[in-house]
Design a protein around this motif. Structure first.
Motif, PDB file in Angstrom:
ATOM      1  N   TYR A 130       7.427  -6.023  -4.059  1.00 12.58           N
ATOM      2  CA  TYR A 130       6.514  -6.213  -5.234  1.00 12.58           C
ATOM      3  C   TYR A 130       7.410  -6.422  -6.359  1.00 12.58           C
ATOM      4  O   TYR A 130       8.033  -5.766  -6.761  1.00 12.58           O
ATOM      5  N   TYR A 155       2.466 -11.438 -14.833  1.00 16.01           N
ATOM      6  CA  TYR A 155       2.334 -12.169 -13.494  1.00 16.01           C
ATOM      7  C   TYR A 155       2.948 -11.071 -12.282  1.00 16.01           C
ATOM      8  O   TYR A 155       4.131 -10.332 -12.540  1.00 16.01           O
ATOM      9  N   THR A 156       2.288 -11.114 -11.297  1.00 16.49           N
ATOM     10  CA  THR A 156       2.860 -10.138 -10.206  1.00 16.49           C
ATOM     11  C   THR A 156       2.680 -10.893  -8.562  1.00 16.49           C
ATOM     12  O   THR A 156       1.782 -11.880  -8.676  1.00 16.49           O
ATOM     13  N   LYS A 157       3.746 -10.888  -8.088  1.00 19.64           N
ATOM     14  CA  LYS A 157       3.767 -11.459  -6.646  1.00 19.64           C
ATOM     15  C   LYS A 157       4.207 -10.400  -5.563  1.00 19.64           C
ATOM     16  O   LYS A 157       5.138  -9.509  -5.709  1.00 19.64           O
ATOM     17  N   ASN A 167      -0.724 -13.452  -5.384  1.00 21.96           N
ATOM     18  CA  ASN A 167       0.066 -13.318  -6.505  1.00 21.96           C
ATOM     19  C   ASN A 167      -1.350 -12.920  -7.668  1.00 21.96           C
ATOM     20  O   ASN A 167      -2.527 -13.495  -7.303  1.00 21.96           O
TER      21      ASN A 167
END
Length: 252
Positions: A130, A155-157, A167
């Motif tokens: 992550y 932003y996260t993925k 995401n």
């Protein structure tokens, strides 16, 4: 069917190393698109960016740095049909509060009130990772009488899950005001979640489709500076899925 959402429960290995590994599996049948959307909403909000910092910029005449470790407790409603469905095929019960441990770093530029941040977690004994990024600009730096106001884009993925691409993108505005060693802050924003099934989740009999979900989110927190180079931040995030976080920082 392979493990889809083990990102959540495998994170117990970070927060509680002695706890046995738990798996979470998506049902192979009787799992509708609206259930997938509900599960994606919960998962996306749980893994969206947690600010854990006041609006005021880190930098000044010189760059500023915060390096820390953080813990987030994510609250889910196990009475929802989609959680009951995945729990019915899991090896263990799903907890109502899910722990998630991360490392977090932020740097503030000198002179310009601009901060960059990154958060990262790697789940032990898996390929699941992550990562999140943030860019925060202080419209007002704040001072003795004035609060600080900032805009943040993040932003996260999640990677390493065979059957889903997930995401989040978020925008928020926050305000903070320091009082001696304590700096309370609050903010509101929007989170966009993109959840794309792949592999067996996207084929018969489920035939799940991509979901793009927009959700509002609010947060309140406080930063306590109790040593010159050490501070503690506590934050509560409020949305369809609530989260409560602590972060211990080394500041220099």
């Amino acid at each position: 069917m392979k493990k889809v959402f083990s990102i959540i429960l495998l994170s117990f290995a970070l927060a509680a190393p002695a706890m046995a590994k738990t798996t979470l599996t998506l049902p192979t049948t009787n799992f509708a698109q609206d259930q997938f959307k509900g599960l994606s909403t919960d998962l996306g909000l749980a893994l969206s960016y947690v600010p854990l910092s006041p609006a005021e910029p880190l930098g000044g005449l010189l760059p500023g740095f915060d390096l820390g470790v953080e813990y987030t407790g994510i609250q889910i409603d196990k009475n929802k049909t989609y959680w009951q469905a995945v729990e019915s095929v899991s090896n263990n019960n799903i907890p109502s509060t899910i722990p998630f441990a991360k490392v977090h770093a932020q740097v503030g530029l000198p002179v310009i009130p601009l901060d960059f941040g990154v958060v990262y977690s790697a789940i032990p004994n898996s390929d699941i990772k992550y990562i999140g990024y943030e860019l925060k600009y202080a419209i007002l730096k704040g001072g003795v009488a004035m609060p600080a106001i900032a805009l943040r884009a993040a932003y996260t993925k999640v990677t390493g899950i065979d059957e889903i691409d997930l995401n989040t993108k978020s925008l928020d505005v926050s305000i903070s005001k320091g009082f001696l060693i304590l700096t309370p802050y609050a903010g509101v924003g929007m989170v966009q979640i993109e959840s794309t099934p792949k592999g067996t989740a996207a084929t018969a009999p489920l035939n799940l489709k991509k979901e793009t979900i927009n959700e509002p989110k609010g947060f309140v927190g406080a930063k306590l500076t109790f040593f010159p180079l050490l501070n503690l931040v506590a934050e509560a995030d409020f949305a369809k899925v609530n989260a409560y976080s602590l972060r211990l920082n080394l500041h220099f």
